[in-house]
Design a protein around this motif. Structure first.
Motif, short mmCIF file in Angstrom:
data_model
loop_
_atom_site.label_atom_id
_atom_site.label_comp_id
_atom_site.label_asym_id
_atom_site.label_seq_id
_atom_site.Cartn_x
_atom_site.Cartn_y
_atom_site.Cartn_z
N GLY A 1 5.07 -4.67 19.66
CA GLY A 1 3.97 -4.28 19.00
C GLY A 1 4.05 -3.73 17.57
O GLY A 1 3.23 -3.96 16.82
N PHE A 2 5.11 -3.05 17.34
CA PHE A 2 5.53 -2.66 16.03
C PHE A 2 5.32 -3.65 15.02
O PHE A 2 4.87 -3.44 13.80
CB PHE A 2 6.88 -1.88 16.14
CG PHE A 2 7.27 -1.52 14.77
CD1 PHE A 2 6.76 -0.38 13.96
CD2 PHE A 2 8.62 -2.36 14.16
CE1 PHE A 2 7.19 -0.07 12.70
CE2 PHE A 2 8.81 -1.79 12.83
CZ PHE A 2 8.24 -0.77 12.15
N GLY A 3 5.98 -4.83 15.42
CA GLY A 3 6.19 -5.88 14.49
C GLY A 3 4.71 -6.37 14.08
O GLY A 3 4.45 -6.97 13.15
N ALA A 4 3.92 -6.37 15.23
CA ALA A 4 2.48 -6.69 14.85
C ALA A 4 1.73 -5.88 14.11
O ALA A 4 0.89 -6.43 13.27
CB ALA A 4 1.64 -6.97 16.43
N PHE A 5 1.87 -4.67 14.20
CA PHE A 5 1.30 -3.61 13.41
C PHE A 5 1.93 -3.90 11.99
O PHE A 5 1.09 -3.89 11.12
CB PHE A 5 1.99 -2.01 13.86
CG PHE A 5 1.73 -1.15 12.79
CD1 PHE A 5 0.93 -0.80 12.45
CD2 PHE A 5 3.05 -0.73 12.15
CE1 PHE A 5 0.46 0.34 11.53
CE2 PHE A 5 3.11 0.28 11.20
CZ PHE A 5 1.82 0.66 10.77
N LEU A 6 3.23 -4.36 11.93
CA LEU A 6 3.50 -4.54 10.24
C LEU A 6 2.78 -5.55 9.75
O LEU A 6 2.42 -5.72 8.63
CB LEU A 6 5.00 -4.80 10.49
CG LEU A 6 5.94 -3.51 10.42
CD1 LEU A 6 7.30 -3.85 10.54
CD2 LEU A 6 5.68 -2.51 9.05
N GLY A 7 2.88 -6.84 10.62
CA GLY A 7 2.01 -8.08 10.32
C GLY A 7 0.76 -7.82 10.09
O GLY A 7 0.24 -8.21 8.91
N ILE A 8 -0.03 -7.20 10.82
CA ILE A 8 -1.45 -6.92 10.57
C ILE A 8 -1.73 -5.94 9.31
O ILE A 8 -2.74 -6.20 8.46
CB ILE A 8 -2.19 -6.29 11.81
CG1 ILE A 8 -2.30 -7.47 12.99
CG2 ILE A 8 -3.35 -5.47 11.52
CD1 ILE A 8 -2.25 -6.65 14.36
N SER A 9 -1.08 -5.03 9.38
CA SER A 9 -1.12 -4.27 8.09
C SER A 9 -0.68 -4.90 6.78
O SER A 9 -1.26 -4.57 5.82
CB SER A 9 -0.33 -2.75 8.18
OG SER A 9 -0.74 -2.20 9.70
#
Length: 501
Positions: free
Chosen positions: A339-347
């Motif tokens: 989920g951290f990687g998804a957070f980075l991608g979305i941001s």
């Protein structure tokens, strides 16, 4: 025009707009699919049997539903295989994984970037599926497409964020429930998407009350879906047999559990990250805040405050439901933190959206592309490490098989070991740059069942291997069969003792 007619008109318009958008941006969409396929196929072509794969390759069992309460994965695997008995389908599952993750990235850009398709946000979106923590999911030869579906299910409902509240609510409940039935660790993706849209719209002077109602609606849908999944799990006694790893905190201990999990989540990410990634995390925080202030239609103070609040809250909740688990799953496997990687991608999609300020626009895009270079090069590094580790295991298996074949017989098949084989020196060297490899690449030395099954697959000896503590081992009553630079082999009765040096 009635309310129903207006709603139907909005949905038809949304569908037509999306179709036109796909046609207009077909080359860009093909490019993101190509990026995903190149990275994922580099992993798949190694043919590394990853953890559970070693058993499924031999026995063909699914066990997604019974062992992990993932009925979506169970049913989807039957459909993909065309049978309830699984076989290794080569690169087929990896190609499907790439297509599903590319679709997720395309939808994220379409939703977050106000239907605009720019190269940098699109490339940045690949971090949603190709981040270092999700690579473990991609590595599974049998399960990867269904784990990828969990991300798609988490993003898809937000196509209706602006179109219709009822549709958004209904599809959110369905999407989160399906996410849980494919891979529960993706629960943070849905939360981050909701927070990202809420944050994006706060900068455009949309009434706060209106936005809060949408965020509240998303929260209610999430809780209802999780409640339904909790009920579903009650019908699966196999989960209770696995112990307390999936138990949630009671209400009294919840604050302490919450804080503890946040700390472990953050510290684990930090210690698993390459130094260059950590540097770019810091640059990202600064540029995200500055670009938000520049783009905002509200005051500087408000924009600055909201940017920091979004980054802090979205980072925390990217961990999803694991925040309330009693066991710190962040230390167990990297995939629990994707989920951290998804957070980075979305941001990054939000950060690299077009800005009227040309210097900020240029700097944010340049830094994002540099960051993505270091992130997107890692899957290829990881694929190489899997190859080196596999080759090392195979070579050492051949040596041990040669020595054991004359010792093993029908009456003597119990092999007791203190460890198995040594890890590849190339992998060990690479861990100095990429600490996460120590958790991503399965250790050859670990005396656990996937390595035991894999050795039997290569050797065809069909021995019963078990871990054994040699600290009190007595040699006087054992026969030394073989000694060399790698190990000592002793026998006694129907047991074979292998002491790895």
């Amino acid at each position: 025009m009635t309310t129903q007619s207006v709603t139907e008109h909005k949905i038809v318009h949304q569908t037509q707009t999306f179709k036109n958008w796909l046609i207009e941006n077909n080359w860009k969409l093909i490019s993101i699919i190509f990026i995903y396929q190149m990275a994922i196929l580099s992993i798949g072509i190694v043919n590394f049997p990853y953890i559970d794969d070693v058993s499924r390759q031999i026995h063909g069992d699914t066990s997604f539903a019974w062992s992990y309460s993932r009925w979506g994965s169970e049913l989807a695997s039957w459909a993909v295989q065309g049978s309830r008995h699984l076989t290794d389908m080569g690169l087929t599952t990896h190609i499907l994984t790439g297509l599903i993750l590319a679709t997720s990235s395309i939808l994220a850009v379409y939703i977050l970037n106000n239907k605009k398709m720019d190269w940098v946000p699109l490339i940045s979106s690949s971090l949603i599926g190709l981040n270092p923590w999700f690579l473990e999911c991609i590595s599974f030869r049998f399960d990867s497409p269904y784990m990828a579906l969990s991300i798609l299910f988490s993003i898809f409902p937000f196509l209706w964020w602006k179109v219709n509240k009822k549709y958004f609510f209904f599809l959110s409940v369905i999407g989160v429930f399906l996410m849980c039935n494919t891979y529960q660790a993706s629960s943070g993706v849905y939360i981050v998407m909701a927070l990202a849209l809420f944050y994006r719209d706060t900068l455009t002077n949309v009434p706060f009350g209106q936005l809060f109602k949408k965020l509240f609606l998303a929260g209610v849908a999430f809780v209802i879906a999780m409640g339904a999944y909790a009920i579903e799990m009650k019908f699966n006694p196999a989960l209770a047999e696995r112990g307390g790893i999936f138990s949630t905190s009671n209400i009294i201990d919840l604050p302490v559990t919450f804080v503890k999990n946040i700390y472990i989540y953050g510290s684990t990410i930090y210690h698993q990250s390459a130094s260059i990634w950590i540097l770019f995390y810091l640059i990202f925080i600064i540029l995200f805040t500055v670009s938000s202030i520049v783009r905002s239609e509200t005051s500087i103070l408000k924009s600055f405050t909201f940017a920091l609040l979004y980054l802090g809250i979205a980072f925390i909740f990217s961990y999803g439901v694991f925040l309330i688990f009693t066991e710190p799953l962040a230390t167990a496997r990297p995939r629990y933190m994707h989920g951290f990687g998804a957070f980075l991608g979305i941001s990054l999609i939000l950060m690299t959206a077009k800005s009227k300020n040309k210097p900020i626009n240029f700097i944010t895009k340049l830094m994002a592309l540099l960051f993505m270079y270091y992130m997107l090069s890692f899957p290829f590094t990881y694929a190489s490490m899997l190859s080196y580790q596999k080759d090392s295991f195979e070579r050492q298996s051949t040596i041990l098989t040669t020595d054991l074949k004359n010792i093993v017989n029908d009456d003597r098949k119990n092999v007791l070991v203190n460890a198995l084989f040594k890890d590849s020196p190339v992998v060990l060297n690479s861990q100095s740059n990429y600490p996460i490899l120590g958790s991503l690449v399965p250790s050859n030395s670990a005396p656990y069942w996937p390595n035991f099954v894999l050795f039997n697959t290569y050797s065809n000896l069909n021995v019963n291997i078990e871990p054994f503590d040699f600290s009190d081992f007595k040699k006087t009553d054992k026969k030394l069969e073989i000694t060399n630079a790698y190990y000592d082999i002793y026998t006694k009765g129907n047991k074979i003792f292998v002491f790895m040096k």
